[in-house]
Design a protein around this motif. Structure first.
Motif, short mmCIF file in Angstrom:
data_model
loop_
_atom_site.label_atom_id
_atom_site.label_comp_id
_atom_site.label_asym_id
_atom_site.label_seq_id
_atom_site.Cartn_x
_atom_site.Cartn_y
_atom_site.Cartn_z
N HIS A 176 14.43 -60.46 42.55
CA HIS A 176 14.85 -59.64 43.68
C HIS A 176 15.51 -58.36 43.21
CE1 HIS A 176 16.66 -58.58 47.56
NE2 HIS A 176 17.81 -58.45 46.92
N ALA A 177 16.42 -58.47 42.24
CA ALA A 177 17.12 -57.28 41.73
C ALA A 177 16.16 -56.35 41.01
CB ALA A 177 18.26 -57.71 40.81
N CYS A 178 15.25 -56.89 40.21
CA CYS A 178 14.32 -56.05 39.45
C CYS A 178 13.29 -55.37 40.34
CB CYS A 178 13.63 -56.88 38.38
SG CYS A 178 14.73 -57.47 37.07
N CYS A 179 12.78 -56.09 41.33
CA CYS A 179 11.77 -55.51 42.22
C CYS A 179 12.36 -54.40 43.08
CB CYS A 179 11.15 -56.59 43.09
SG CYS A 179 10.11 -57.77 42.20
N ARG A 180 13.57 -54.58 43.54
CA ARG A 180 14.22 -53.57 44.37
C ARG A 180 14.97 -52.53 43.54
NH1 ARG A 180 15.49 -54.70 49.74
NH2 ARG A 180 17.49 -53.64 49.42
N ARG A 181 15.15 -52.83 42.24
CA ARG A 181 15.97 -51.97 41.37
C ARG A 181 17.33 -51.69 42.01
NH1 ARG A 181 13.32 -49.80 37.11
NH2 ARG A 181 11.06 -50.08 37.06
N SER A 182 17.92 -52.78 42.49
CA SER A 182 19.18 -52.66 43.21
C SER A 182 19.93 -53.98 43.17
CB SER A 182 18.91 -52.27 44.67
OG SER A 182 20.08 -52.36 45.46
N VAL A 183 21.25 -53.89 43.15
CA VAL A 183 22.12 -55.07 43.24
C VAL A 183 22.94 -55.01 44.52
CG1 VAL A 183 22.24 -55.49 40.77
CG2 VAL A 183 23.86 -53.91 41.83
N ALA A 184 22.46 -54.25 45.49
CA ALA A 184 23.17 -54.13 46.77
C ALA A 184 23.29 -55.50 47.43
CB ALA A 184 22.43 -53.17 47.69
N GLY A 185 24.49 -55.80 47.93
CA GLY A 185 24.74 -57.07 48.59
C GLY A 185 25.18 -58.18 47.66
N LEU A 186 25.08 -57.97 46.36
CA LEU A 186 25.45 -59.00 45.39
C LEU A 186 26.87 -58.76 44.88
CD1 LEU A 186 22.15 -59.19 43.30
CD2 LEU A 186 22.98 -60.87 44.95
N CYS B 164 22.35 -51.85 34.76
CA CYS B 164 21.22 -50.93 34.91
C CYS B 164 21.26 -50.19 36.25
CB CYS B 164 19.91 -51.69 34.77
SG CYS B 164 19.62 -52.37 33.12
N TRP B 165 21.65 -50.89 37.30
CA TRP B 165 21.63 -50.29 38.64
C TRP B 165 23.03 -50.29 39.25
CZ3 TRP B 165 17.78 -54.42 37.92
CH2 TRP B 165 16.57 -53.91 37.44
N ARG B 166 23.98 -49.84 38.43
CA ARG B 166 25.37 -49.83 38.88
C ARG B 166 25.60 -48.88 40.05
NH1 ARG B 166 25.04 -47.86 33.74
NH2 ARG B 166 25.42 -45.62 33.40
N ASP B 167 24.73 -47.89 40.25
CA ASP B 167 24.90 -46.97 41.37
C ASP B 167 24.69 -47.66 42.71
OD1 ASP B 167 25.39 -44.97 39.56
OD2 ASP B 167 23.35 -44.19 39.56
N THR B 168 23.99 -48.79 42.72
CA THR B 168 23.72 -49.51 43.97
C THR B 168 24.75 -50.60 44.25
OG1 THR B 168 22.28 -51.14 42.88
CG2 THR B 168 21.26 -49.08 43.65
N TYR B 169 25.66 -50.82 43.31
CA TYR B 169 26.67 -51.87 43.47
C TYR B 169 27.67 -51.48 44.54
CZ TYR B 169 30.82 -54.64 42.23
OH TYR B 169 31.93 -55.46 42.27
N GLN B 170 27.89 -52.36 45.53
CA GLN B 170 28.81 -52.11 46.64
C GLN B 170 30.20 -52.64 46.27
OE1 GLN B 170 26.17 -54.24 49.42
NE2 GLN B 170 26.01 -52.35 50.60
#
Length: 279
Positions: free
Chosen positions: A33-43, A91-97
């Motif tokens: 999920h994280a790799c396909c979306r290139r995002s950790v939003a919501g986690l 890797c995708w710290r910009d998407t971390y909430q």
């Protein structure tokens, strides 16, 4: 049936296998999920840190004695995938909430660590760490629940993949509870209060989360967020009382007000021209 066969059948039952495979699937799904979306939003980063900590502390017995291939594979698998999950945040710290991930996970870890020596069956380091990991796992998903509840309150609910991962993790723990009940029914001497406590806490929070997803009803959401806000309020109060003593050196400079910084700069700034004072 002899005692050894009875213990073996009780330990390796269908509920344990289902729980293990659900846990395997949950971890793979999280990473995909994280790799396909290139995002950790919501986690929740704090939840992932707790899992890595408890896996490492629990599976130190890999260095102590030989074990069967099934256990060795799963222990290495869980440690490795926990590291990969943290790599996703890197890797995708910009998407971390970060604003939603506010649960004081360190408080849970320290409290469980303080209680572990008193509740461990043996006064050995590995036994104490194992006891600590079992108690800590009961609260491992709490930062994730807080993060999800805060996102829902702010009007930005979690992506469906995050909710599905949480449900997979909760279902895995449910089957482990069935595994413990099955073992207890076959072995009256079976006693594992640390695992039972962690599983019961997990089940309570997971049931509340499912009710929130399906019906918008949550008995623990308000209590969880209230406690979280209260702990942060205490932290802010201590910061106001003791000031820079509670801050790291880098943070102390960030706490200086802009007007104070300008006054400090003007006080120590050299004159623009050396002859200005004599003219």
């Amino acid at each position: 049936m002899d005692i050894r066969s009875l213990n073996n059948n009780a330990a390796w039952n269908i509920f344990r296998y289902i729980g293990d495979y659900l846990h395997d699937a949950a971890v793979v799904f999280l990473l995909c999920h994280a790799c396909c979306r290139r995002s950790v939003a919501g986690l929740s980063l704090r939840t992932q840190c707790i899992y890595l900590t408890l896996y490492v502390s629990r599976y130190l017995d890999l260095l102590d004695h030989l074990q069967n291939a099934y256990l060795v594979f799963h222990k290495i698998y869980f440690i490795s995938t926990a590291l990969l999950a943290l790599l996703c945040f890197r890797c995708w710290r910009d998407t971390y909430q970060k604003d939603a991930d506010t649960c004081p996970a360190l408080s849970f870890a320290l409290l469980a660590l303080c209680l572990a020596p008193w509740s461990a069956a043996e006064d050995k380091t590995m036994e104490i760490l194992w006891t600590w990991s079992q108690s800590l796992e009961g609260f491992a998903m709490v930062p994730q629940y807080v993060c999800s509840y805060r996102n829902a309150v702010s009007g930005a609910p979690d992506p469906w993949g995050v909710s599905l991962w949480v449900c997979l993790m909760g279902t895995y723990r449910f089957f482990y509870i069935l595994n413990w009940l099955f073992k207890k029914s076959l072995m009256q001497h079976y006693w594992d209060p640390h695992s039972w406590f962690g599983g019961f806490v997990n089940l309570c929070f997971f049931t509340d989360y499912v009710l929130f997803l399906l019906f918008g009803i949550s008995c623990l959401r308000r209590a969880t967020l209230t406690v979280d806000d209260g702990l942060h309020a205490v932290g802010e109060d201590l910061r106001e009382r003791f000031g820079g003593c509670l801050l790291s050196p880098g943070q102390r400079y960030l706490e200086i007000a802009p007007t104070q910084a300008m006054e400090m700069n003007s006080a120590y700034a050299p004159p623009t021209t050396f002859g200005a004072a004599t003219e």
